[in-house]
Design a protein around this motif. Structure first.
Motif, PDB file in Angstrom:
ATOM      1  N   GLU A  51      15.742 -19.902 -15.056  1.00  0.00           N
ATOM      2  CA  GLU A  51      14.515 -19.890 -15.771  1.00  0.00           C
ATOM      3  C   GLU A  51      13.679 -21.034 -15.021  1.00  0.00           C
ATOM      4  O   GLU A  51      12.533 -20.816 -15.035  1.00  0.00           O
ATOM      5  CB  GLU A  51      14.762 -20.404 -17.160  1.00  0.00           C
ATOM      6  N   ALA A  52      14.256 -22.003 -14.476  1.00  0.00           N
ATOM      7  CA  ALA A  52      13.546 -22.995 -13.850  1.00  0.00           C
ATOM      8  C   ALA A  52      13.335 -22.717 -12.288  1.00  0.00           C
ATOM      9  O   ALA A  52      12.735 -23.697 -11.555  1.00  0.00           O
ATOM     10  CB  ALA A  52      14.395 -24.446 -14.033  1.00  0.00           C
ATOM     11  N   SER A  53      13.863 -21.808 -11.995  1.00  0.00           N
ATOM     12  CA  SER A  53      13.765 -21.410 -10.394  1.00  0.00           C
ATOM     13  C   SER A  53      12.394 -20.862  -9.740  1.00  0.00           C
ATOM     14  O   SER A  53      11.721 -20.437 -10.803  1.00  0.00           O
ATOM     15  CB  SER A  53      14.966 -20.322  -9.914  1.00  0.00           C
ATOM     16  N   THR A  54      12.015 -21.232  -8.820  1.00  0.00           N
ATOM     17  CA  THR A  54      10.591 -20.764  -8.440  1.00  0.00           C
ATOM     18  C   THR A  54      10.589 -19.777  -7.297  1.00  0.00           C
ATOM     19  O   THR A  54       9.833 -19.353  -6.840  1.00  0.00           O
ATOM     20  CB  THR A  54       9.863 -21.978  -7.882  1.00  0.00           C
ATOM     21  N   ASP A  55      12.005 -19.363  -6.990  1.00  0.00           N
ATOM     22  CA  ASP A  55      12.088 -17.994  -5.982  1.00  0.00           C
ATOM     23  C   ASP A  55      11.897 -17.015  -6.657  1.00  0.00           C
ATOM     24  O   ASP A  55      11.733 -16.734  -7.817  1.00  0.00           O
ATOM     25  CB  ASP A  55      13.428 -18.208  -5.330  1.00  0.00           C
ATOM     26  N   ASP A  56      12.049 -15.757  -5.860  1.00  0.00           N
ATOM     27  CA  ASP A  56      11.967 -14.549  -6.374  1.00  0.00           C
ATOM     28  C   ASP A  56      12.853 -13.820  -7.245  1.00  0.00           C
ATOM     29  O   ASP A  56      12.781 -12.792  -7.729  1.00  0.00           O
ATOM     30  CB  ASP A  56      11.490 -13.621  -5.094  1.00  0.00           C
ATOM     31  N   GLY A  57      14.227 -14.748  -7.348  1.00  0.00           N
ATOM     32  CA  GLY A  57      15.138 -13.977  -7.917  1.00  0.00           C
ATOM     33  C   GLY A  57      15.797 -12.859  -7.308  1.00  0.00           C
ATOM     34  O   GLY A  57      15.986 -12.838  -5.989  1.00  0.00           O
ATOM     35  N   LYS A  58      16.383 -12.090  -8.027  1.00  0.00           N
ATOM     36  CA  LYS A  58      17.050 -11.071  -7.324  1.00  0.00           C
ATOM     37  C   LYS A  58      16.176  -9.585  -7.612  1.00  0.00           C
ATOM     38  O   LYS A  58      16.137  -9.396  -8.820  1.00  0.00           O
ATOM     39  CB  LYS A  58      18.451 -10.844  -7.828  1.00  0.00           C
ATOM     40  N   PHE A  59      15.999  -8.889  -6.414  1.00  0.00           N
ATOM     41  CA  PHE A  59      15.237  -7.628  -6.849  1.00  0.00           C
ATOM     42  C   PHE A  59      15.991  -6.525  -7.434  1.00  0.00           C
ATOM     43  O   PHE A  59      17.046  -6.381  -7.039  1.00  0.00           O
ATOM     44  CB  PHE A  59      14.604  -7.189  -5.042  1.00  0.00           C
ATOM     45  N   LEU A  60      15.401  -5.955  -8.357  1.00  0.00           N
ATOM     46  CA  LEU A  60      15.957  -4.687  -8.914  1.00  0.00           C
ATOM     47  C   LEU A  60      15.513  -3.412  -8.632  1.00  0.00           C
ATOM     48  O   LEU A  60      15.923  -2.620  -8.138  1.00  0.00           O
ATOM     49  CB  LEU A  60      16.153  -5.166 -10.456  1.00  0.00           C
ATOM     50  N   LEU A  61      14.086  -3.386  -8.851  1.00  0.00           N
ATOM     51  CA  LEU A  61      13.368  -2.042  -8.832  1.00  0.00           C
ATOM     52  C   LEU A  61      11.986  -2.072  -8.497  1.00  0.00           C
ATOM     53  O   LEU A  61      11.630  -3.495  -8.420  1.00  0.00           O
ATOM     54  CB  LEU A  61      13.460  -1.192 -10.275  1.00  0.00           C
ATOM     55  N   ALA A  62      11.358  -1.066  -7.942  1.00  0.00           N
ATOM     56  CA  ALA A  62      10.068  -1.139  -7.600  1.00  0.00           C
ATOM     57  C   ALA A  62       9.502   0.178  -8.203  1.00  0.00           C
ATOM     58  O   ALA A  62       9.899   1.062  -7.970  1.00  0.00           O
ATOM     59  CB  ALA A  62       9.507  -1.348  -5.955  1.00  0.00           C
ATOM     60  N   ALA A  63       7.936   0.113  -8.262  1.00  0.00           N
ATOM     61  CA  ALA A  63       7.277   1.177  -8.685  1.00  0.00           C
ATOM     62  C   ALA A  63       5.859   1.206  -7.735  1.00  0.00           C
ATOM     63  O   ALA A  63       5.217   0.080  -7.676  1.00  0.00           O
ATOM     64  CB  ALA A  63       6.988   1.094 -10.160  1.00  0.00           C
ATOM     65  N   ARG A  64       5.352   2.400  -7.683  1.00  0.00           N
ATOM     66  CA  ARG A  64       4.069   2.603  -7.143  1.00  0.00           C
ATOM     67  C   ARG A  64       3.399   3.671  -7.889  1.00  0.00           C
ATOM     68  O   ARG A  64       3.772   4.308  -8.333  1.00  0.00           O
ATOM     69  CB  ARG A  64       4.349   2.955  -5.726  1.00  0.00           C
ATOM     70  N   ARG A  65       1.930   3.059  -8.188  1.00  0.00           N
ATOM     71  CA  ARG A  65       0.894   4.042  -9.000  1.00  0.00           C
ATOM     72  C   ARG A  65       0.174   4.830  -8.220  1.00  0.00           C
ATOM     73  O   ARG A  65      -0.201   4.687  -7.174  1.00  0.00           O
ATOM     74  CB  ARG A  65       0.269   3.174  -9.683  1.00  0.00           C
ATOM     75  N   CYS A  66       0.388   6.093  -8.596  1.00  0.00           N
ATOM     76  CA  CYS A  66      -0.481   7.172  -7.888  1.00  0.00           C
ATOM     77  C   CYS A  66      -1.239   8.012  -9.031  1.00  0.00           C
ATOM     78  O   CYS A  66      -0.734   8.702  -9.930  1.00  0.00           O
ATOM     79  CB  CYS A  66       0.800   8.240  -7.296  1.00  0.00           C
ATOM     80  N   ARG A  67      -2.350   7.722  -8.759  1.00  0.00           N
ATOM     81  CA  ARG A  67      -3.326   8.310  -9.364  1.00  0.00           C
ATOM     82  C   ARG A  67      -3.661   9.865  -9.211  1.00  0.00           C
ATOM     83  O   ARG A  67      -4.315  10.251  -8.025  1.00  0.00           O
ATOM     84  CB  ARG A  67      -4.720   7.596  -9.549  1.00  0.00           C
ATOM     85  N   HIS A  68      -4.052  10.593 -10.094  1.00  0.00           N
ATOM     86  CA  HIS A  68      -4.432  12.111 -10.127  1.00  0.00           C
ATOM     87  C   HIS A  68      -5.431  12.478 -10.876  1.00  0.00           C
ATOM     88  O   HIS A  68      -5.870  11.511 -11.912  1.00  0.00           O
ATOM     89  CB  HIS A  68      -3.123  13.103 -10.287  1.00  0.00           C
ATOM     90  N   PRO A  69      -6.018  13.365 -10.673  1.00  0.00           N
ATOM     91  CA  PRO A  69      -7.370  13.867 -11.488  1.00  0.00           C
ATOM     92  C   PRO A  69      -7.223  13.829 -13.079  1.00  0.00           C
ATOM     93  O   PRO A  69      -7.999  13.564 -13.906  1.00  0.00           O
ATOM     94  CB  PRO A  69      -7.801  15.208 -11.069  1.00  0.00           C
TER      95      PRO A  69
END
Length: 406
Positions: free
Chosen positions: A146-164
């Protein structure tokens, strides 16, 4: 021999596998020959893997060695040694999968499949989400400290894709590969035009007998141009709905999540939620389950509404915990136990909705909480019976623009 030298010895063993056969020349009239060269090299690699002395250890000795390695790993990221052992050969992998417990029991995230397994019962996995506004991407990390300032351990990523007519959030295991056609694709979140209804899709069926649904994002493709690994399909596993703000007055959002893949009883004492054990191999053999035809969004919406009405009674339903009005601060308040520091309409806590008037402490426990701690940083804490993938998708729905809720 230390564990570090032990792992290095294993890596050195497989670093000597010949790679000469992997060089392929491209050209007319050479296709069949190059194909044979690749196949021969694969056979050589497999033979070398089978002949390794590490794969011929007696099962009793192998189990003892791997159990000692597992017992020595109390925190993560040092659990990379456990993952390295699972990558040695098939016998090591199967043995390690038996030894390593699911997050529900161990309270640890070890293999990628752990992200689709329910979290611990008696504690919350503390994670956070970083948002990149310019690239429309979102990254989920596990808090190592909780006191760490690093990025931690990466788990998942998401990208937003807009459509009409809708918005998609493509969810991937890799931060730099966020395409739906990738082997790292694990699922997606889709919204309606108003941003009030969402559907979470899994790339593989959560249980036997589930049917794949068609949607506009599936395109006609040439089978000869498809990568060796493609997602198996889109399987709806949850539906999220936000209550319309008809009067236009600003206030806390009201949301409900129907978890199609989780029965209602796991939150009760002794209840068990479905647990996925492995990612299904996706490839040419899985093409029959992938729809290659276009379909209108109205058909998808009809399917979702029928599925929701048929399954909502037996499925787990999560509702946001109602905030209380603070007279002195003149704002709505929720107790996030210090995990949320900035007021936002996006903040929420989800609890299980009692069925048939049932009461108990299990219906007061927070299963998922999400809140703002920085300009583009948000905390996400979850526990049993939902997984990191499901929790991440639910939180992504809070980021989406809601025309009729603001």
């Amino acid at each position: 021999m230390s564990w570090k030298s032990f792992i290095q010895d294993i890596r050195g063993e497989f670093g000597s596998i010949p790679r000469k056969g992997f060089e392929v020349k491209f050209g007319y009239g050479m296709r069949s020959r190059s194909h044979l060269v690749v196949q021969d090299s694969l056979v050589q690699a497999i033979d070398a893997l089978k002949q390794s002395h590490w794969s011929n250890l007696p099962p009793e000795l192998l189990r003892d060695v791997l159990m000692r390695i597992e017992a020595s790993e109390y925190t993560w990221p040092p659990r990379k040694n456990v993952v390295a052992c699972a990558g040695v050969c098939q016998s090591w992998r199967e043995m390690m999968k038996e030894i390593v417990k699911s997050p529900e029991v161990s309270g640890k995230l070890t293999f990628p499949i752990s992200l689709k397994q329910p979290g611990p019962r008696d504690s919350l996995f503390q994670c956070y989400i970083k948002r990149n506004r310019s690239r429309q991407t979102y990254y989920l990390y596990l808090c190592l400290n909780e006191a760490s300032t690093d990025d931690g351990k990466f788990l998942l990523a998401a990208r937003r894709c807009r459509h009409p007519t809708h918005t998609d959030y493509i969810i991937s295991l890799y931060s730099d590969d966020l395409s739906k056609g990738s082997s790292t694709y694990v699922g997606k979140l889709r919204s309606n035009f108003l941003g009030t209804k969402f559907t979470i899709y899994d790339a593989q069926p959560p249980h036997a007998g589930v049917k794949v649904t068609k949607c506009r994002s599936t395109r006609l493709v040439d089978l000869g141009q498809i990568a060796p690994r493609v997602p198996a399909g889109n399987y709806p596993i949850a539906h999220i709905s936000y209550e319309l703000n008809v009067l236009g007055s600003r206030g806390p959002r009201k949301m409900q999540c129907v978890m199609d893949a989780i029965p209602a009883f796991p939150v009760e004492p002794g209840g068990v939620a479905p647990t996925e054990t492995d990612f299904l191999p996706s490839g040419l053999d899985g093409f029959p389950s992938l729809p290659f035809s276009r379909s209108k969004s109205s058909r998808t919406e009809s399917f979702q509404s029928e599925h929701l009405s048929d399954q909502s009674e037996a499925m787990l339903i999560l509702r946001n915990k109602g905030p209380r009005w603070h007279e002195q601060l003149q704002c709505w308040c929720l107790n996030f136990n210090g995990r949320v520091t900035i007021a936002s309409v996006k903040n929420f806590q989800l609890v299980a909705s009692p069925e048939n008037g049932a009461t108990g402490q299990e219906y007061e426990n927070v299963i998922l909480q999400f809140g703002k701690v920085g300009k583009d940083v948000f905390t996400m804490d979850y526990q049993y019976p939902i997984s990191a993938f499901q929790a991440f998708a639910i939180c992504l729905s809070s980021f989406d623009t809601k025309i009729a809720c603001e």
